[in-house]
Design a protein around this motif. Structure first.
Motif, PDB file in Angstrom:
ATOM      1  N   ASP A 176       0.841  -1.069  -0.074  1.00 59.42           N
ATOM      2  CA  ASP A 176       0.180  -0.119   0.072  1.00 59.42           C
ATOM      3  C   ASP A 176       0.952   1.248  -0.006  1.00 59.42           C
ATOM      4  O   ASP A 176       1.688   1.349   0.516  1.00 59.42           O
ATOM      5  CB  ASP A 176      -0.680  -0.066   1.022  1.00 59.42           C
ATOM      6  CG  ASP A 176      -1.904  -1.112   1.585  1.00 59.42           C
ATOM      7  OD1 ASP A 176      -2.048  -1.909   0.116  1.00 59.42           O
ATOM      8  OD2 ASP A 176      -2.552  -1.282   2.411  1.00 59.42           O
ATOM      9  N   ALA A 177       0.529   2.241  -0.666  1.00 61.18           N
ATOM     10  CA  ALA A 177       1.194   3.480  -0.710  1.00 61.18           C
ATOM     11  C   ALA A 177       1.155   3.984   0.747  1.00 61.18           C
ATOM     12  O   ALA A 177      -0.102   4.232   1.227  1.00 61.18           O
ATOM     13  CB  ALA A 177       0.605   4.219  -1.819  1.00 61.18           C
ATOM     14  N   PRO A 178       2.084   4.440   1.276  1.00 63.24           N
ATOM     15  CA  PRO A 178       2.342   5.219   2.624  1.00 63.24           C
ATOM     16  C   PRO A 178       1.625   6.278   2.384  1.00 63.24           C
ATOM     17  O   PRO A 178       1.423   7.133   1.760  1.00 63.24           O
ATOM     18  CB  PRO A 178       3.752   5.487   2.876  1.00 63.24           C
ATOM     19  CG  PRO A 178       4.437   5.382   1.452  1.00 63.24           C
ATOM     20  CD  PRO A 178       3.503   4.559   0.612  1.00 63.24           C
ATOM     21  N   GLY A 182       6.719  11.818   2.103  1.00 64.04           N
ATOM     22  CA  GLY A 182       8.054  11.464   1.781  1.00 64.04           C
ATOM     23  C   GLY A 182       7.909   9.824   1.598  1.00 64.04           C
ATOM     24  O   GLY A 182       6.851   9.366   1.334  1.00 64.04           O
ATOM     25  N   SER A 183       9.039   9.267   1.695  1.00 61.62           N
ATOM     26  CA  SER A 183       9.029   7.842   1.469  1.00 61.62           C
ATOM     27  C   SER A 183       9.129   7.108   2.576  1.00 61.62           C
ATOM     28  O   SER A 183       9.494   7.627   3.565  1.00 61.62           O
ATOM     29  CB  SER A 183      10.279   7.362   0.391  1.00 61.62           C
ATOM     30  OG  SER A 183      11.359   7.786   1.032  1.00 61.62           O
ATOM     31  N   ALA A 184       8.580   5.891   2.387  1.00 61.65           N
ATOM     32  CA  ALA A 184       8.626   4.928   3.582  1.00 61.65           C
ATOM     33  C   ALA A 184       9.175   3.543   3.094  1.00 61.65           C
ATOM     34  O   ALA A 184       8.784   3.078   1.915  1.00 61.65           O
ATOM     35  CB  ALA A 184       7.108   4.765   4.144  1.00 61.65           C
ATOM     36  N   GLY A 204       6.328   1.162 -13.849  1.00 59.00           N
ATOM     37  CA  GLY A 204       6.183   2.713 -13.478  1.00 59.00           C
ATOM     38  C   GLY A 204       6.064   2.793 -11.858  1.00 59.00           C
ATOM     39  O   GLY A 204       5.818   3.981 -11.601  1.00 59.00           O
ATOM     40  N   VAL A 205       6.052   1.631 -11.107  1.00 60.57           N
ATOM     41  CA  VAL A 205       6.375   2.120  -9.733  1.00 60.57           C
ATOM     42  C   VAL A 205       7.720   1.712  -9.135  1.00 60.57           C
ATOM     43  O   VAL A 205       7.723   0.330  -9.016  1.00 60.57           O
ATOM     44  CB  VAL A 205       5.036   1.356  -8.989  1.00 60.57           C
ATOM     45  CG1 VAL A 205       5.227   1.775  -7.450  1.00 60.57           C
ATOM     46  CG2 VAL A 205       3.704   1.612  -9.694  1.00 60.57           C
ATOM     47  N   PRO A 260       4.135   8.054  -1.509  1.00 59.45           N
ATOM     48  CA  PRO A 260       2.689   7.852  -1.411  1.00 59.45           C
ATOM     49  C   PRO A 260       1.969   7.864  -2.449  1.00 59.45           C
ATOM     50  O   PRO A 260       0.440   7.595  -2.326  1.00 59.45           O
ATOM     51  CB  PRO A 260       2.291   9.409  -0.481  1.00 59.45           C
ATOM     52  CG  PRO A 260       3.512   9.945   0.137  1.00 59.45           C
ATOM     53  CD  PRO A 260       4.678   9.387  -0.814  1.00 59.45           C
ATOM     54  N   GLU A 261       2.331   8.111  -3.696  1.00 61.57           N
ATOM     55  CA  GLU A 261       1.493   8.356  -4.849  1.00 61.57           C
ATOM     56  C   GLU A 261       0.791   6.987  -5.140  1.00 61.57           C
ATOM     57  O   GLU A 261      -0.462   6.934  -5.451  1.00 61.57           O
ATOM     58  CB  GLU A 261       2.212   8.611  -6.212  1.00 61.57           C
ATOM     59  CG  GLU A 261       2.596   9.954  -6.087  1.00 61.57           C
ATOM     60  CD  GLU A 261       4.030  10.029  -5.583  1.00 61.57           C
ATOM     61  OE1 GLU A 261       4.992   9.317  -6.056  1.00 61.57           O
ATOM     62  OE2 GLU A 261       4.391  10.956  -4.733  1.00 61.57           O
TER      63      GLU A 261
END
Ligand SMILES: O=C(O)CCC(=O)C(=O)O
Ligand SMILES: [Fe+2]
Length: 332
Positions: A176-178, A182-184, A204-205, A260-261
């Motif tokens: 799941d996107a956080p 920022g990044s997680a 693409g991810v 998060p996207e």
């Protein structure tokens, strides 16, 4: 190496390698390809492979099929249980709450793919079943091509080594996107506990990263037609055990980092020894001059040890099999 120098994870074209393999293992090009694969695994514990054995359409069908599975109600996914640690559903844990994965042992056999499908959809789902069955067979094919190349490259008789790839799990992963900015880290840094892993990432991810030189996380961007190959602990241990690789084979430490996207999906083929088997060097390779460096241990016992100590091992970064095989392994 200068910390500014970009690190390039090696990329090999195994489409041709596979054909050369079929023409005979003596071919010079094949020998060279095997040597390059071994060097990449010694240095990085992983590489990228271009391979034409999984058509793009089938790969896209797999991403669609696994989306259908992850969208099922909790109670359906919870039926993916196993008495063997890490064989069934994993994730959604305190360590990796945004990660969820489903595992199917032997999905390349139609009956097993069907059994798993019926577990999720008691009324059946032909699209899921057939896609799972074909994709897992094709990924396993690539996994075994690479395994053979490694043993050929190191001069190890493959028949003796086949024991490390006796069975396989096909695994589908969702992250799941956080929600935070920022990044997680959505999958904690770890080394795989199996023999060899072949992964396909959703296009693409960005997410998968591999640790190089102990301190640099290098991203492995998803690319159509490319597969990520990662050496696992069992492969490393088995080869080191007999000093075949002079202790040079690395089990790559890797993790998944997301922004998060977007949610992220991946799937993979994981080969491993039969869980009931005792991991030990073949007797013909051990003599007074080549004593075994580790105690034999039951593979299932190791998986149970990892499961029982996961939190401490993963959070401390001390998840290496060496410690278990030298000190903690129960003699069998
Ligand atoms: O999703 C990925 O790309 C990595 C998965 C992974 O490392 C694993 O399942 O062991
Ligand atoms: Fe992994």
């Amino acid at each position: 190496m200068d910390s500014e120098t970009p690190i390039q994870i090696p990329v090999f074209d195994l489409s041709k390698g596979a054909q050369t393999l079929a023409q005979g293992a003596r071919a010079r090009a094949y020998n060279n390809a095997c040597r390059d694969v071994c060097e990449a695994l010694a240095r990085f514990g992983c590489f990228e492979a271009a391979y034409d054995g999984l058509p793009d359409g089938l790969r896209d069908d797999m991403f669609e099929a696994m989306r259908q599975a992850f969208d099922l109600p909790e109670e359906a996914k919870r039926r993916n249980t196993s008495d063997k640690p890490y064989f069934g559903r994993t994730g959604r844990s305190a360590i990796s709450p945004l990660y969820e994965s489903l595992g199917v042992e032997g999905a390349e056999e139609f009956e097993k793919a069907k059994e798993f499908t019926q577990l999720l959809w008691p009324g059946g789902n032909n699209f899921f079943c057939e896609t799972l069955n074909s994709v897992s067979a094709k990924l396993l094919e690539l996994n075994l091509i690479v395994t053979k190349m490694i043993f050929h490259g190191l001069g190890v008789p493959y028949d003796a080594a086949a024991a490390v790839s006796e069975s396989s799990i096909f695994r589908v992963m969702k992250y799941d996107a956080p929600s935070a900015v920022g990044s997680a880290v959505v999958l904690v840094p770890h080394t795989d506990k199996n023999t060899l892993t072949v992964l396909v990432q959703q296009g693409g991810v960005q997410g998968l990263e591999v640790l190089v030189d102990g301190d640099r996380w290098v991203p492995l961007a998803p690319r159509d037609g490319y597969f990520v190959v990662i050496a696992g602990e069992i492969l490393k241990l088995w080869l080191e055990w007999q000093a075949w690789s002079n202790g040079r084979l690395t089990a790559a430490k890797h993790r998944v980092v997301l922004t998060p996207e977007k949610d992220r999906y991946s799937f993979g083929s994981f080969t491993l020894p039969e869980t009931s088997s005792v991991v030990k060097p073949p007797e013909e390779l051990v003599d007074e001059a080549h004593p075994p460096r580790y105690k034999p241990f039951e593979f299932l016992g190791y998986l149970r040890h990892v499961e029982a100590n996961a939190r401490t091992m993963y959070l401390s970064g001390e998840d290496s099999i060496d410690v278990y095989a030298t000190a903690a392994a129960a003699s069998v």
